[in-house]
Design a protein around this motif. Structure first.
Motif, PDB file in Angstrom:
ATOM      1  N   PHE A 152      39.376  19.423  90.255  1.00  0.00           N
ATOM      2  CA  PHE A 152      37.915  20.000  90.334  1.00  0.00           C
ATOM      3  C   PHE A 152      37.572  21.321  90.532  1.00  0.00           C
ATOM      4  O   PHE A 152      38.136  22.127  91.245  1.00  0.00           O
ATOM      5  CB  PHE A 152      37.217  19.369  91.477  1.00  0.00           C
ATOM      6  CG  PHE A 152      36.863  17.778  91.314  1.00  0.00           C
ATOM      7  CD1 PHE A 152      35.929  17.272  90.822  1.00  0.00           C
ATOM      8  CD2 PHE A 152      37.931  16.894  91.832  1.00  0.00           C
ATOM      9  CE1 PHE A 152      35.476  15.938  90.331  1.00  0.00           C
ATOM     10  CE2 PHE A 152      37.853  15.640  91.679  1.00  0.00           C
ATOM     11  CZ  PHE A 152      36.691  15.107  90.899  1.00  0.00           C
ATOM     12  N   ARG A 181      35.831  23.855  92.555  1.00  0.00           N
ATOM     13  CA  ARG A 181      35.327  23.954  93.942  1.00  0.00           C
ATOM     14  C   ARG A 181      34.559  24.720  94.757  1.00  0.00           C
ATOM     15  O   ARG A 181      33.522  24.582  95.476  1.00  0.00           O
ATOM     16  CB  ARG A 181      36.777  23.709  94.872  1.00  0.00           C
ATOM     17  CG  ARG A 181      36.456  23.727  96.410  1.00  0.00           C
ATOM     18  CD  ARG A 181      37.188  22.425  97.022  1.00  0.00           C
ATOM     19  NE  ARG A 181      36.728  22.325  98.380  1.00  0.00           N
ATOM     20  CZ  ARG A 181      37.415  22.183  99.590  1.00  0.00           C
ATOM     21  NH1 ARG A 181      38.728  22.390  99.358  1.00  0.00           N
ATOM     22  NH2 ARG A 181      36.941  22.091 100.700  1.00  0.00           N
ATOM     23  N   CYS A 230      32.309  25.069  98.620  1.00  0.00           N
ATOM     24  CA  CYS A 230      31.674  23.842  99.021  1.00  0.00           C
ATOM     25  C   CYS A 230      32.521  22.568  99.638  1.00  0.00           C
ATOM     26  O   CYS A 230      33.618  22.488  99.055  1.00  0.00           O
ATOM     27  CB  CYS A 230      30.835  23.145  97.845  1.00  0.00           C
ATOM     28  SG  CYS A 230      29.819  24.359  97.110  1.00  0.00           S
ATOM     29  N   MET A 278      34.346  19.113 100.025  1.00  0.00           N
ATOM     30  CA  MET A 278      34.879  18.133  98.896  1.00  0.00           C
ATOM     31  C   MET A 278      35.543  16.965  99.719  1.00  0.00           C
ATOM     32  O   MET A 278      36.560  17.173 100.436  1.00  0.00           O
ATOM     33  CB  MET A 278      35.573  18.946  97.997  1.00  0.00           C
ATOM     34  CG  MET A 278      36.246  18.003  96.897  1.00  0.00           C
ATOM     35  SD  MET A 278      37.279  18.675  95.496  1.00  0.00           S
ATOM     36  CE  MET A 278      38.820  18.841  96.315  1.00  0.00           C
ATOM     37  N   THR A 331      30.716  19.065  96.053  1.00  0.00           N
ATOM     38  CA  THR A 331      31.186  19.420  94.742  1.00  0.00           C
ATOM     39  C   THR A 331      30.865  18.387  93.726  1.00  0.00           C
ATOM     40  O   THR A 331      31.118  18.918  92.585  1.00  0.00           O
ATOM     41  CB  THR A 331      32.830  19.911  94.870  1.00  0.00           C
ATOM     42  OG1 THR A 331      33.502  18.523  95.179  1.00  0.00           O
ATOM     43  CG2 THR A 331      33.128  20.793  95.900  1.00  0.00           C
ATOM     44  N   SER A 339      32.557  15.537  93.798  1.00  0.00           N
ATOM     45  CA  SER A 339      33.991  14.925  93.481  1.00  0.00           C
ATOM     46  C   SER A 339      33.767  13.488  93.299  1.00  0.00           C
ATOM     47  O   SER A 339      34.325  12.839  92.544  1.00  0.00           O
ATOM     48  CB  SER A 339      35.090  15.429  94.427  1.00  0.00           C
ATOM     49  OG  SER A 339      34.985  15.095  95.634  1.00  0.00           O
ATOM     50  N   ALA A 344      26.568  24.313  96.043  1.00  0.00           N
ATOM     51  CA  ALA A 344      27.062  23.025  95.588  1.00  0.00           C
ATOM     52  C   ALA A 344      26.562  22.551  94.308  1.00  0.00           C
ATOM     53  O   ALA A 344      27.061  21.914  93.380  1.00  0.00           O
ATOM     54  CB  ALA A 344      26.789  22.136  97.014  1.00  0.00           C
ATOM     55  N   ILE A 353      28.076  23.976  91.318  1.00  0.00           N
ATOM     56  CA  ILE A 353      29.606  23.477  91.328  1.00  0.00           C
ATOM     57  C   ILE A 353      29.377  22.139  90.694  1.00  0.00           C
ATOM     58  O   ILE A 353      30.126  21.787  89.681  1.00  0.00           O
ATOM     59  CB  ILE A 353      29.909  23.488  92.737  1.00  0.00           C
ATOM     60  CG1 ILE A 353      30.195  24.894  93.256  1.00  0.00           C
ATOM     61  CG2 ILE A 353      31.379  22.912  92.612  1.00  0.00           C
ATOM     62  CD1 ILE A 353      31.337  25.768  92.473  1.00  0.00           C
ATOM     63  N   ILE A 354      28.366  21.199  91.259  1.00  0.00           N
ATOM     64  CA  ILE A 354      28.484  20.045  90.511  1.00  0.00           C
ATOM     65  C   ILE A 354      28.162  19.906  89.050  1.00  0.00           C
ATOM     66  O   ILE A 354      28.586  19.200  88.164  1.00  0.00           O
ATOM     67  CB  ILE A 354      27.132  19.073  91.381  1.00  0.00           C
ATOM     68  CG1 ILE A 354      27.561  18.880  92.850  1.00  0.00           C
ATOM     69  CG2 ILE A 354      26.755  17.922  90.490  1.00  0.00           C
ATOM     70  CD1 ILE A 354      26.502  18.251  93.517  1.00  0.00           C
ATOM     71  N   ASN A 364      31.105  20.900  87.446  1.00  0.00           N
ATOM     72  CA  ASN A 364      32.253  19.842  87.205  1.00  0.00           C
ATOM     73  C   ASN A 364      31.589  18.685  86.299  1.00  0.00           C
ATOM     74  O   ASN A 364      32.323  18.029  85.617  1.00  0.00           O
ATOM     75  CB  ASN A 364      32.322  19.275  88.563  1.00  0.00           C
ATOM     76  CG  ASN A 364      33.354  20.020  89.368  1.00  0.00           C
ATOM     77  OD1 ASN A 364      34.399  20.383  89.083  1.00  0.00           O
ATOM     78  ND2 ASN A 364      33.070  20.303  90.763  1.00  0.00           N
TER      79      ASN A 364
END
Length: 187
Positions: free
Chosen positions: A9, A11, A14, A16, A44, A46, A69, A72-73, A76
């Protein structure tokens, strides 16, 4: 089912849900390939990303308020080629009226200090006999959660998980924070 490892992931800074806790929490959600699942306090992403990989015919809704965040999402989501994840920007209680679905399962990874209100509000969006799984570090949030769910007649199970791992190539053990995993089945 193949689970995604933590180091896969993106990261940033953030929070997780760590791999072993993520695996346990998702298993407690009891999802199927066509489940609709809500992830509150996604960090994140995850949990959301892993759920999207499991619920390939379903839908995942992630709620997150932190701007970093959210970025980051999205990173990902692109990395893992996810198309069944919708991200809702905002604090869980402020966006609750914008989420007009009934869910098979609800995961709460972050509450911003509003855990009792979040449980009560999102319980209305959980199907009967659906699972709500909540993760906590603090005893205060655990206590509030257990009392709220008891008052709502949920069937509740709580476990405490402590994960220790070797550090790189040494035999030195390092530990993560102990986590409480609460599983609640809606009556």
């Amino acid at each position: 089912m193949i689970y995604i490892k933590d180091d896969e992931f993106i990261r940033g800074n953030c929070p997780m849900t760590k791999e072993e806790v993520r695996v346990l929490s998702i298993s407690k959600l009891g999802v199927k390939d066509n489940s609709r699942v809500l992830d509150i306090g996604a960090g994140t992403g995850s949990v959301s990303i892993q759920l999207a990989k499991i619920c390939t015919e379903g839908q995942i809704i992630a709620v997150e308020k932190d701007e970093e965040a959210l970025q980051i999402i999205e990173q990902n989501r692109k990395k893992f080629n996810i198309d069944n994840l919708t991200v809702v920007k905002g604090e869980a209680l402020e966006v609750e009226n914008n989420i007009n679905f009934c869910f098979d399962a609800v995961f709460v990874g972050g509450s911003g200090g509003n855990i009792e209100d979040i449980i009560r509000a999102y319980s209305l969006k959980l199907k009967s006999h659906g699972n709500m799984v909540l993760n906590f570090i603090t005893l205060n949030n655990l206590y509030k959660t257990l009392n709220t769910l008891k008052d709502m007649n949920y069937e509740v199970e709580c476990m405490q998980v402590s994960i220790n791992k070797t550090r790189k190539n040494s035999y030195m053990m390092t530990s993560n924070n102990s986590i409480f995993i609460v599983t609640a089945i809606k009556p």
